[in-house]
Scaffold this active site. Structure first.
Site, short mmCIF file in Angstrom:
data_model
loop_
_atom_site.label_atom_id
_atom_site.label_comp_id
_atom_site.label_asym_id
_atom_site.label_seq_id
_atom_site.Cartn_x
_atom_site.Cartn_y
_atom_site.Cartn_z
N HIS A 4 -1.66 2.31 4.51
CA HIS A 4 -0.88 1.09 4.77
C HIS A 4 -0.49 0.37 3.48
O HIS A 4 -1.03 0.61 2.40
CB HIS A 4 -1.66 0.16 5.70
CG HIS A 4 -2.94 -0.39 5.10
ND1 HIS A 4 -2.98 -1.56 4.36
CD2 HIS A 4 -4.23 0.05 5.16
CE1 HIS A 4 -4.22 -1.81 3.99
NE2 HIS A 4 -5.00 -0.85 4.46
N CYS A 63 -9.74 2.11 4.70
CA CYS A 63 -8.38 2.64 4.81
C CYS A 63 -7.77 2.82 3.43
O CYS A 63 -8.27 2.30 2.43
CB CYS A 63 -7.52 1.73 5.68
SG CYS A 63 -7.94 1.80 7.43
#
Length: 537
Positions: free
Chosen positions: A429, A448
């Site tokens: 992301h 992440c």
């Protein structure tokens, strides 16, 4: 002459000659001999379901101990492979080739030969599984290594050997990607380097900079020359040539390329050739764990390199810097492979429950108005009135609410996230925290992978399904609406962890062992019998 021969790689030719011996079994043995042979094979094969299944399907016909060139070739191919396991970073002691040879030499009766037949098949499967899938179980080494190792069916492996050229079939078992072959070459190069004394004395200084001179500069100069990062020189000064050599070294080790030998750079220069060889051997084992089709187009995230790449037909077509999970508890990014299915533009951030109860619940208990950027909702999606809620009544176990951050400039996921749905809730992301990408070590996330150039990454992914990917993406972005965009062709994603990689010139680049995982793998390899030359330098 074979009786007194010790089992070493230098005796390969003699070993193969012994493997080529005749077992004295007639091509068309008498019925009693056939029965005794089959009974012996069935009895010995019962210890392994896959081996037993193969021999049942073959009606207990020999794979190794028959007479003729094909049987001789199979035995010779097996013994040659076992003689060469060290080239792959595998321990010869694991396979007891000497014991196997003794069994062949001592086989005189039909029953003996049946037992040898199965012993050879078991040795073959042991080798075949190790060379194609590795000798360790990743999840037993570190909980963050979630890689599913491709283990080939033993019955099918034996069938493959029975129908193919033995030498070619053995050669097909190890990973066939260029990285594995180059790592094998580098392993040999480093072993020779270590045998010759390594890179010489370490640098006796905490840091050095351009303009310095003296013995420490000479030591660094000599070490960089030995490593191949600069031409020979007699200068005692930290001059322009040495500064450039330091910069090249920094590039090859993922360091800030400023030409200054700070503490981090000096530490990396002083790492021994032995320790670098350990990284190469670990990388070979890791490559065996990933002996799978990577995908004609795939995404490769190497955590230790802090990069994310798009690979097309073996060539890097896009690369960006990344931030990975911090080296702390369950925040370390896991290793696994999956398929990217879609991206979400203008995403909401649905806060993971672990973060809710560990980070935000204590804040809310102290102040109900804490973390106002997050929307709290109940199980029906209704917004919770903070003013009328006593958060102190809840614990980490019974907190009943969800939390999310609406799309916007301050959203923790930035403006786009890239999804490959998985049980670990890991994805790639954007991020508003752009300052982190300028740092040398980039381990700051909750697990992440954050991307420095997420828009360009999106354009590259969309280019195969739309003529103007930039306009397509920007139009959705400007709408401000949360929008899911499916990838018409799913893209394999591989989250890897490699401290030794081969560059375009065929030389190894090294990275820090950020999470200490490669150290754990090396320790496990040592326990399995892997050993290296012992010259430090």
């Amino acid at each position: 002459m074979f009786v007194k021969m010790r089992w070493t790689a230098t005796h390969t030719c003699a070993v193969i000659a012994l493997a080529a011996m005749s077992f004295g079994v007639p091509t068309t043995p008498a019925k009693a001999q056939v029965t005794a042979y089959k009974q012996a094979v069935a009895e010995a094969a019962a210890q392994d379901d896959e081996v037993a299944a193969f021999y049942r399907q073959a009606n207990y016909a020999p794979l190794w101990t028959g007479e003729g060139e094909v049987f001789t070739a199979r035995r010779a191919a097996l013994m040659a492979a076992l003689a060469d396991v060290d080239k792959h970073g595998l321990p010869a002691s694991r396979y007891d080739a000497a014991g196997l040879l003794n069994k062949m030499k001592a086989a005189h009766t039909t029953r003996d030969i049946g037992m040898v037949e199965v012993a050879l098949s078991l040795a073959f499967l042991h080798y075949a599984h190790d060379i194609s899938s590795g000798i360790l179980v990743p999840s037993q080494i570190d909980a963050g290594i979630l890689r599913e190792v491709p283990r080939r069916d033993g019955t099918e492996l034996l069938k493959g050997l029975s129908t193919n050229n033995p030498r070619a079939y053995f050669a097909s078992l190890a990973p066939h990607n260029p990285e594995y072959r180059e790592l094998m070459k580098e392993k040999i190069r480093f072993e020779r380097l270590i045998a010759a004394g390594g890179w010489g004395p370490t640098v006796p200084a905490n840091s050095l900079k351009p303009g310095d001179s003296g013995d420490a500069v000479v030591a660094m100069r000599n070490r960089l020359i030995a490593m191949g990062y600069m031409e020979r020189s007699v200068s005692r000064d930290y001059d322009a040539a040495l500064e450039e050599a330091v910069r090249v070294f920094q590039h090859a080790h993922g360091l800030l390329e400023d030409g200054v030998a700070g503490a981090g750079t000096v530490d990396e220069i002083n790492i021994s050739a032995d320790d670098r060889l350990k990284s190469i051997v670990v990388a070979l084992e890791r490559e065996r764990w990933m002996n799978i089709p990577r995908g004609k187009r795939h995404i490769l995230v190497n955590m230790t390199d802090f990069t994310a790449k798009i690979i097309d037909d073996g060539r890097v077509t896009f690369e960006t810097r990344s931030v990975i999970g911090m080296d702390q508890g369950d925040r370390r990014s896991p290793e696994f492979s999956d398929e990217m299915e879609h991206m979400i533009i203008n995403p909401s951030w649905h806060v993971p429950r672990s973060i809710i109860v560990k980070e935000y619940l204590p804040q809310l208990q102290n102040n109900p108005n804490a973390a106002r950027h997050l929307i709290i909702t109940d199980s029906r999606g209704r917004r919770v009135d903070r003013a009328n809620m006593d958060f102190t009544q809840f614990s980490t176990r019974n907190f009943p609410f969800d939390m999310r951050q609406a799309p916007g400039d301050a959203n923790a996921l930035g403006k786009v996230k890239f999804m490959f749905p998985n049980a670990n809730n890991i994805y790639l992301h954007d991020t508003p925290a752009k300052n982190l990408f300028s740092r040398e070590v980039r381990a700051y996330s909750h697990g992440c992978i954050r991307l420095a150039d997420p828009f360009d990454f999106a354009y590259a992914l969309l280019a195969v399904q739309t003529e103007d990917p930039q306009s397509f993406f920007q139009n959705i972005l400007k709408s401000g609406r949360e929008t899911k965009v499916d990838l018409e062709q799913h893209v394999p994603v591989h989250l890897i962890y490699r401290t030794a990689e081969i560059d375009a010139r065929g030389r190894t680049e090294f990275r820090r062992d950020v999470y200490g995982r490669d150290g754990k793998i090396w320790d496990a390899l040592q326990r399995a019998g892997v050993a290296l030359p012992s010259v430090q330098g």
